[in-house]
Design a protein around this motif. Structure first.
Motif, PDB file in Angstrom:
ATOM      1  N   VAL A 229      32.159 -33.106  20.470  1.00  0.00           N
ATOM      2  CA  VAL A 229      32.437 -31.680  20.335  1.00  0.00           C
ATOM      3  C   VAL A 229      31.106 -30.950  20.166  1.00  0.00           C
ATOM      4  CG1 VAL A 229      33.578 -29.863  19.019  1.00  0.00           C
ATOM      5  CG2 VAL A 229      34.660 -32.123  19.212  1.00  0.00           C
ATOM      6  N   THR A 230      30.876 -29.977  21.031  1.00  0.00           N
ATOM      7  CA  THR A 230      29.731 -29.082  20.870  1.00  0.00           C
ATOM      8  C   THR A 230      30.285 -27.739  20.425  1.00  0.00           C
ATOM      9  OG1 THR A 230      28.440 -30.205  22.576  1.00  0.00           O
ATOM     10  CG2 THR A 230      27.772 -27.972  21.991  1.00  0.00           C
ATOM     11  N   THR A 231      29.938 -27.339  19.213  1.00  0.00           N
ATOM     12  CA  THR A 231      30.461 -26.079  18.688  1.00  0.00           C
ATOM     13  C   THR A 231      29.367 -25.028  18.711  1.00  0.00           C
ATOM     14  OG1 THR A 231      31.539 -25.010  16.801  1.00  0.00           O
ATOM     15  CG2 THR A 231      30.016 -26.800  16.287  1.00  0.00           C
ATOM     16  N   PHE A 232      29.686 -23.894  19.287  1.00  0.00           N
ATOM     17  CA  PHE A 232      28.729 -22.798  19.474  1.00  0.00           C
ATOM     18  C   PHE A 232      28.969 -21.753  18.388  1.00  0.00           C
ATOM     19  CE2 PHE A 232      29.595 -24.732  23.568  1.00  0.00           C
ATOM     20  CZ  PHE A 232      28.318 -24.997  24.046  1.00  0.00           C
ATOM     21  N   ILE A 233      27.961 -21.535  17.565  1.00  0.00           N
ATOM     22  CA  ILE A 233      28.070 -20.642  16.408  1.00  0.00           C
ATOM     23  C   ILE A 233      26.954 -19.615  16.477  1.00  0.00           C
ATOM     24  CG2 ILE A 233      27.945 -20.514  13.883  1.00  0.00           C
ATOM     25  CD1 ILE A 233      29.036 -23.370  13.808  1.00  0.00           C
ATOM     26  N   ARG A 234      27.292 -18.358  16.304  1.00  0.00           N
ATOM     27  CA  ARG A 234      26.255 -17.325  16.353  1.00  0.00           C
ATOM     28  C   ARG A 234      26.016 -16.627  15.028  1.00  0.00           C
ATOM     29  NH1 ARG A 234      28.323 -11.866  19.459  1.00  0.00           N
ATOM     30  NH2 ARG A 234      30.304 -11.575  18.375  1.00  0.00           N
ATOM     31  N   GLU A 235      26.877 -16.878  14.025  1.00  0.00           N
ATOM     32  CA  GLU A 235      26.714 -16.209  12.740  1.00  0.00           C
ATOM     33  C   GLU A 235      27.086 -17.146  11.605  1.00  0.00           C
ATOM     34  OE1 GLU A 235      27.672 -11.533  13.465  1.00  0.00           O
ATOM     35  OE2 GLU A 235      29.373 -12.884  13.420  1.00  0.00           O
ATOM     36  N   PRO A 236      26.471 -16.954  10.439  1.00  0.00           N
ATOM     37  CA  PRO A 236      26.890 -17.734   9.270  1.00  0.00           C
ATOM     38  C   PRO A 236      28.203 -17.210   8.714  1.00  0.00           C
ATOM     39  CG  PRO A 236      25.211 -16.144   8.639  1.00  0.00           C
ATOM     40  CD  PRO A 236      25.362 -16.031  10.138  1.00  0.00           C
ATOM     41  N   THR A 237      28.835 -18.003   7.866  1.00  0.00           N
ATOM     42  CA  THR A 237      30.048 -17.548   7.184  1.00  0.00           C
ATOM     43  C   THR A 237      30.286 -18.431   5.971  1.00  0.00           C
ATOM     44  OG1 THR A 237      32.351 -16.900   7.520  1.00  0.00           O
ATOM     45  CG2 THR A 237      31.699 -19.008   8.444  1.00  0.00           C
ATOM     46  N   LEU A 298      28.230 -21.758  -2.810  1.00  0.00           N
ATOM     47  CA  LEU A 298      26.925 -22.172  -2.300  1.00  0.00           C
ATOM     48  C   LEU A 298      26.693 -23.655  -2.555  1.00  0.00           C
ATOM     49  CD1 LEU A 298      24.156 -21.361  -1.095  1.00  0.00           C
ATOM     50  CD2 LEU A 298      23.405 -20.839  -3.425  1.00  0.00           C
ATOM     51  N   GLU A 299      26.988 -24.091  -3.756  1.00  0.00           N
ATOM     52  CA  GLU A 299      26.805 -25.497  -4.092  1.00  0.00           C
ATOM     53  C   GLU A 299      27.744 -26.386  -3.280  1.00  0.00           C
ATOM     54  OE1 GLU A 299      25.212 -28.857  -5.678  1.00  0.00           O
ATOM     55  OE2 GLU A 299      24.465 -26.783  -5.797  1.00  0.00           O
ATOM     56  N   GLN A 300      28.992 -25.935  -3.112  1.00  0.00           N
ATOM     57  CA  GLN A 300      29.963 -26.696  -2.328  1.00  0.00           C
ATOM     58  C   GLN A 300      29.510 -26.847  -0.875  1.00  0.00           C
ATOM     59  OE1 GLN A 300      33.275 -28.143  -3.121  1.00  0.00           O
ATOM     60  NE2 GLN A 300      32.068 -28.169  -5.010  1.00  0.00           N
ATOM     61  N   MET A 301      29.025 -25.755  -0.278  1.00  0.00           N
ATOM     62  CA  MET A 301      28.580 -25.815   1.114  1.00  0.00           C
ATOM     63  C   MET A 301      27.383 -26.742   1.267  1.00  0.00           C
ATOM     64  SD  MET A 301      29.138 -21.985   2.724  1.00  0.00           S
ATOM     65  CE  MET A 301      28.795 -22.590   4.390  1.00  0.00           C
ATOM     66  N   LYS A 302      26.449 -26.670   0.340  1.00  0.00           N
ATOM     67  CA  LYS A 302      25.268 -27.544   0.421  1.00  0.00           C
ATOM     68  C   LYS A 302      25.661 -29.011   0.288  1.00  0.00           C
ATOM     69  CE  LYS A 302      21.646 -24.368  -1.118  1.00  0.00           C
ATOM     70  NZ  LYS A 302      20.602 -24.095  -2.144  1.00  0.00           N
ATOM     71  N   GLN A 303      26.578 -29.296  -0.619  1.00  0.00           N
ATOM     72  CA  GLN A 303      27.017 -30.677  -0.798  1.00  0.00           C
ATOM     73  C   GLN A 303      27.711 -31.210   0.444  1.00  0.00           C
ATOM     74  OE1 GLN A 303      29.431 -31.263  -4.278  1.00  0.00           O
ATOM     75  NE2 GLN A 303      27.847 -30.506  -5.701  1.00  0.00           N
ATOM     76  N   LYS A 304      28.562 -30.379   1.049  1.00  0.00           N
ATOM     77  CA  LYS A 304      29.341 -30.843   2.188  1.00  0.00           C
ATOM     78  C   LYS A 304      28.502 -30.941   3.463  1.00  0.00           C
ATOM     79  CE  LYS A 304      33.564 -28.844   0.251  1.00  0.00           C
ATOM     80  NZ  LYS A 304      34.267 -30.087  -0.055  1.00  0.00           N
ATOM     81  N   LEU A 305      27.528 -30.037   3.613  1.00  0.00           N
ATOM     82  CA  LEU A 305      26.683 -30.058   4.813  1.00  0.00           C
ATOM     83  C   LEU A 305      25.565 -31.086   4.687  1.00  0.00           C
ATOM     84  CD1 LEU A 305      26.390 -26.222   5.495  1.00  0.00           C
ATOM     85  CD2 LEU A 305      27.630 -27.895   6.886  1.00  0.00           C
ATOM     86  N   SER A 306      24.877 -31.053   3.550  1.00  0.00           N
ATOM     87  CA  SER A 306      23.777 -31.996   3.298  1.00  0.00           C
ATOM     88  C   SER A 306      22.840 -32.097   4.487  1.00  0.00           C
ATOM     89  CB  SER A 306      24.352 -33.383   2.954  1.00  0.00           C
ATOM     90  OG  SER A 306      23.334 -34.227   2.480  1.00  0.00           O
ATOM     91  N   ASP A 307      22.488 -30.944   5.041  1.00  0.00           N
ATOM     92  CA  ASP A 307      21.639 -30.885   6.232  1.00  0.00           C
ATOM     93  C   ASP A 307      20.891 -29.558   6.173  1.00  0.00           C
ATOM     94  OD1 ASP A 307      21.051 -29.916   9.072  1.00  0.00           O
ATOM     95  OD2 ASP A 307      21.657 -31.995   9.461  1.00  0.00           O
ATOM     96  N   LEU A 310      21.605 -27.057   9.057  1.00  0.00           N
ATOM     97  CA  LEU A 310      22.924 -26.434   8.973  1.00  0.00           C
ATOM     98  C   LEU A 310      23.007 -25.489   7.786  1.00  0.00           C
ATOM     99  CD1 LEU A 310      25.273 -29.437   9.860  1.00  0.00           C
ATOM    100  CD2 LEU A 310      24.545 -27.556  11.337  1.00  0.00           C
ATOM    101  N   GLU A 311      22.417 -25.869   6.682  1.00  0.00           N
ATOM    102  CA  GLU A 311      22.420 -24.981   5.518  1.00  0.00           C
ATOM    103  C   GLU A 311      21.738 -23.656   5.842  1.00  0.00           C
ATOM    104  OE1 GLU A 311      20.694 -26.903   2.136  1.00  0.00           O
ATOM    105  OE2 GLU A 311      21.946 -28.691   2.366  1.00  0.00           O
ATOM    106  N   GLU A 312      20.599 -23.745   6.503  1.00  0.00           N
ATOM    107  CA  GLU A 312      19.832 -22.538   6.834  1.00  0.00           C
ATOM    108  C   GLU A 312      20.600 -21.629   7.778  1.00  0.00           C
ATOM    109  OE1 GLU A 312      15.780 -21.328   9.306  1.00  0.00           O
ATOM    110  OE2 GLU A 312      16.024 -23.375   8.566  1.00  0.00           O
ATOM    111  N   LYS A 313      21.310 -22.216   8.733  1.00  0.00           N
ATOM    112  CA  LYS A 313      21.979 -21.422   9.764  1.00  0.00           C
ATOM    113  C   LYS A 313      23.374 -20.943   9.350  1.00  0.00           C
ATOM    114  CE  LYS A 313      18.671 -21.747  12.782  1.00  0.00           C
ATOM    115  NZ  LYS A 313      17.855 -20.543  13.093  1.00  0.00           N
ATOM    116  N   LEU A 314      24.071 -21.721   8.546  1.00  0.00           N
ATOM    117  CA  LEU A 314      25.488 -21.436   8.303  1.00  0.00           C
ATOM    118  C   LEU A 314      25.787 -20.761   6.980  1.00  0.00           C
ATOM    119  CD1 LEU A 314      27.182 -24.659   9.720  1.00  0.00           C
ATOM    120  CD2 LEU A 314      26.666 -22.523  10.877  1.00  0.00           C
ATOM    121  N   VAL A 343      25.344 -25.850  18.082  1.00  0.00           N
ATOM    122  CA  VAL A 343      24.392 -25.017  18.812  1.00  0.00           C
ATOM    123  C   VAL A 343      24.465 -23.624  18.200  1.00  0.00           C
ATOM    124  CG1 VAL A 343      23.724 -24.042  21.032  1.00  0.00           C
ATOM    125  CG2 VAL A 343      24.669 -26.364  20.914  1.00  0.00           C
ATOM    126  N   TYR A 344      23.366 -23.200  17.580  1.00  0.00           N
ATOM    127  CA  TYR A 344      23.358 -21.919  16.888  1.00  0.00           C
ATOM    128  C   TYR A 344      22.645 -20.877  17.733  1.00  0.00           C
ATOM    129  CZ  TYR A 344      23.104 -18.549  13.094  1.00  0.00           C
ATOM    130  OH  TYR A 344      23.255 -17.423  12.323  1.00  0.00           O
TER     131      TYR A 344
END
Length: 606
Positions: A229-237, A298-307, A310-314, A343-344
Motif C-alpha cells: 500500500v502506498t498512501t499519499f498524504i499531503r497534510e498532518p492530522t 502527542l505521546e500516543q502518536m510518537k509511540q505508535k509511529l516510532s519514526d 513520520l512524526e515530523e510529517k504527520l 508519500v508526503y
C-alpha cells in the motif's frame, strides 16, 4: 366578519382557510402538507416525531437511494464505521442492546436506522429512488412547487407542499479529488463513498489518497491483504484512540447484562454522554483540557509511529481539534508496516500507471483508492428559489449564513437539518438533531394553528447571529490556520460548520422558539386564529371542562432557570470526585472497526 377578511399582506388571502377558522374554535389545526428531502437519520427522526405529535398532516419523503438510512446505506468501504461510541450513536429514547463493540460498523448502523423505520412504520412516508432536483416558491398558494426525478424511469414529476424540510445531510455528495489526469489512469479507480465490493485487493499494489476519516479507516483494513500500500498524504492530522474509549468488542456477559439488568445500559449510556458533553473546553484556546489532551495525543502518536520522518510529517503544529478529531484505531500502526509506504506531499497528476508527485517520482499502482470525502459545502444540492426569485444556491455559494443552522433569510417555510453553524463537531450529534427536530415541530405547530402564510428568519437576526458566531470563534482552536471542512476546506476562512458553543449549549438555545427573529406573513387578519369564540376544550365532550381546578399547584414552573433545574435533575449528581476523560465528541462519520483487545471502556470515570 368582513373586516377580518381584509388582507394584511400583498396577496389575496386564502379565504377558505380564514373562513374555516372563523367558524371553528381557537387554534383550529389546518391540514398541512410537508415534503422532506432525504430519508437518512434526520429524515427518519422527523417522520417519527411528526407522526407522534401531529394528526392533520401529509408527509412525503423523497430519497435518492434505494434504501433509507442515508450515509449508512451509501458507505460500504472496508472498515467503514462510526467514530462515536455506538451506544451513544442512537436516539436518546431508542437504545440498542446488542451493539457488537464500542465503535460499530456501517452495516450495524444501517440496521439500527432501518429497524427504527420499520418499528414505527415510517417507510410508507418515503419514496426511494426519487431525487428532488428543484423547489420554487409558489406565490399564489404559498409553499413550494417541488420537482422530483424518478431515478428508475428518468421521469420528472411535480409535487407541492406547505413546508419544505431539507434533511439531505452533509456527507451525501461524494467527489473525486481535483487532480489532473484521473481519467487517464488505466488501473482500477475507486472512491470510498462509491465502493465497488467486487474488487479484490488481495495481492495488489494499492494506492490510497487521503488521511481524513475514511482514509484512516481504510488503511488498517486493507493493509493485511494487499501486497503493498502506498498512501499519499499531503497534510498532518491528529490521530489516536481516545483514552478510556478505545475499541472494545463486547463479551457475551456484557451483552447479557445490558439486556437483563434494569438500568445498567441506561447508566452506561449516560456516563459516556456525560463524558462527551463534559469536554467542550478542549476546543477553547489554552485550556487545561486542550493542553493535557494534546500532550497525551502527542505521546500516543510518537509511540505508535516510532519514526522520526513520520512524526515530523504527520503530527500537526496546530491545536488538537482544529481539524476534525479521528480516533483512528490501528491507523498509525499500519503506517509502520513493511508493506506500507508513505508519500508526503502533493500529487501533481495521475498518469496511466499511477501518481506523479511533487517529489518528482511516479508511483505505479494497480488500484487507486480516493478517500477524498464529500462536497461539504452547505449550498443546497438542488435549486431552492424564494419569493424574490433568488436561488439559495447562489446566496450561499461563497459563504453559507443561516439562522442557528435551521433556516435561511428570504426562503420562507424552509427548514434545514444540520445546516451551517450547528453542532456537527462540538459533541454528540444525534442529540443536536433531536433538538433541531423539536424546534421545527414548534414552527410547524405555530404555522398549523395560526393563519400564517409564510415565515422566515429576518436578515438582521442572521446578521447578528453571524457577528456573534465570528467573535466567539476567535477564542476557539477552530480559527487556527489548519485546512478543514469546518471552514470550507480552507485554512483561513470563517468557521461555517460549527456552533459557537457546546452541544448542550445548542440544545438549550433551541428549547424556545424566538418568533421575534422571524418575518411572519398572515392570510388575512393575524387574529383570525381566535375563531368563533369557543375553546377546543369545551367543544370536546370527553374533556374535563374544569381541568385547571386542583388541590395543589402542580403546574409548570414559569422561569427558565427553574424549568432547567427540574428538567436536568439539578442536585442529583456529584462530580466533585469524578475523574476527567481526555475526550471530545466528534460528529457522525467513520472509525476503523478493529478487533483490538482493549479493556472495556471504563464507566466509573466517564
Amino acid at each position: 366578519m368582513a373586516d377580518l377578511l381584509v388582507p394584511m399582506q400583498h396577496r389575496k388571502p386564502q379565504l377558505s382557510d380564514v373562513q374555516r377558522r372563523l367558524n371553528r374554535p381557537i387554534h383550529d389545526e389546518k391540514h398541512i402538507r410537508i415534503i422532506c428531502v432525504g430519508a437518512g437519520a434526520s429524515g427518519l427522526l422527523f417522520a417519527y416525531k411528526l407522526q407522534r405529535s401531529f394528526k392533520n398532516f401529509e408527509l412525503q419523503i423523497y430519497e435518492k437511494n434505494e434504501e433509507v438510512s442515508g450515509t449508512w446505506w451509501e458507505n460500504k468501504y472496508p472498515g467503514c464505521a462510526c467514530d462515536v461510541p455506538a451506544h451513544n450513536y442512537t436516539w436518546s429514547f431508542e437504545p440498542k442492546l446488542d451493539w457488537s463493540g464500542v465503535y460499530a460498523s456501517s452495516g450495524e448502523i444501517f440496521n439500527y436506522f432501518d429497524t427504527f423505520s420499520k418499528k414505527y412504520n415510517l417507510r410508507p412516508y418515503a419514496k426511494t429512488r426519487h431525487q428532488v432536483v428543484g423547489a420554487t416558491w409558489n406565490q399564489a398558494k404559498g409553499g413550494y412547487d417541488v420537482t422530483i426525478e424518478d431515478l428508475t424511469s428518468g421521469e420528472k414529476i411535480t409535487d407541492w407542499c406547505d413546508i419544505l424540510v431539507n434533511a439531505g445531510g452533509i456527507l451525501n455528495a461524494w467527489r473525486w479529488p481535483a487532480i489532473p489526469g484521473l481519467d487517464k489512469y488505466k488501473g482500477k479507480l475507486l472512491h470510498t463513498a462509491n465502493w465497488d465490493s467486487s474488487v479484490n485487493l488481495t495481492g495488489k499494489h494499492v494506492g490510497l489518497i487521503g488521511n481524513g476519516s475514511s482514509g484512516i479507516q481504510v488503511l488498517p483494513t486493507i493493509q493485511p491483504h494487499a501486497r503493498k500500500v502506498t498512501t499519499f498524504i499531503r497534510e498532518p492530522t491528529w490521530v489516536s484512540p481516545v483514552q478510556g474509549l478505545e475499541q472494545h468488542v463486547y463479551t457475551p456477559k456484557e451483552l447479557h447484562d445490558f439486556a437483563s439488568q434494569s438500568g445498567k445500559l441506561l447508566e452506561y449510556r449516560k456516563q459516556i454522554e456525560s463524558g462527551l458533553n463534559g469536554q467542550f473546553s478542549l476546543f477553547l484556546n489554552n485550556t487545561q483540557t486542550q493542553n493535557d489532551t494534546r500532550a497525551y495525543m502527542l505521546e500516543q502518536m510518537k509511540q505508535k509511529l516510532s519514526d522520526k520522518f513520520l512524526e515530523e510529517k504527520l503530527i500537526p503544529n496546530w491545536s488538537l481539534g482544529c481539524r476534525r478529531l479521528t480516533p483512528g484505531v490501528g491507523y498509525l500502526e499500519s503506517l509502520t508496516k513493511e508493506n506500507v509506504s508513505v508519500v508526503y506531499g502533493e500529487i501533481k497528476e495521475v498518469t496511466e500507471k499511477g501518481c506523479l508527485c511533487d517529489d518528482g517520482n511516479e508511483y505505479p499502482i494497480d488500484v487507486l483508492i480516493c478517500a477524498t470525502g464529500f462536497d461539504t459545502s452547505f449550498k443546497p444540492r438542488f435549486p431552492v428559489v424564494g419569493p424574490s426569485g433568488v436561488n439559495l444556491q447562489d446566496t450561499w455559494a461563497k459563504e453559507a449564513q443561516s439562522y442557528f443552522g435551521l433556516a435561511a433569510a428570504e426562503i420562507p417555510n424552509y427548514l434545514i437539518f444540520l445546516g451551517p453553524n450547528c453542532p456537527i463537531g462540538n459533541g454528540p450529534v444525534l442529540s443536536a438533531i433531536e433538538a433541531q427536530a423539536d424546534w421545527m415541530l414548534q414552527c410547524i405547530d405555530r404555522y398549523q394553528c395560526n393563519n400564517i402564510y409564510s415565515f422566515s428568519p429576518k436578515q438582521e437576526a442572521i446578521d447578528d447571529f453571524i457577528a456573534f458566531k465570528n467573535k466567539f470563534m476567535e477564542k476557539t482552536v477552530w480559527s487556527e490556520p489548519c485546512r478543514s471542512w469546518y471552514k470550507a476546506n480552507q485554512a483561513d476562512a470563517p468557521v461555517t460548520a460549527l456552533w459557537p458553543g457546546s452541544t448542550l449549549h445548542y440544545i438549550e438555545a433551541l428549547q424556545e422558539l424566538r418568533w421575534d427573529d422571524f418575518n411572519v406573513k398572515y392570510n388575512g387578519n393575524r387574529f383570525a386564529w381566535l375563531g368563533n369564540g369557543y375553546s377546543q376544550t369545551e367543544l370536546d365532550q370527553t374533556c374535563d371542562w374544569a381541568y385547571y381546578i386542583r388541590e395543589v399547584d402542580d403546574g409548570p414552573l414559569m422561569s427558565r432557570g427553574r424549568k432547567r433545574e427540574l428538567l436536568t435533575g439539578h442536585g442529583t449528581v456529584d462530580r466533585s470526585n469524578m475523574a476527567s476523560v481526555n475526550f471530545a465528541g466528534t460528529e457522525s462519520g467513520s472509525q476503523s472497526q478493529s478487533q483490538a483487545q482493549a479493556p472495556p471502556p471504563p464507566t466509573a470515570n466517564l
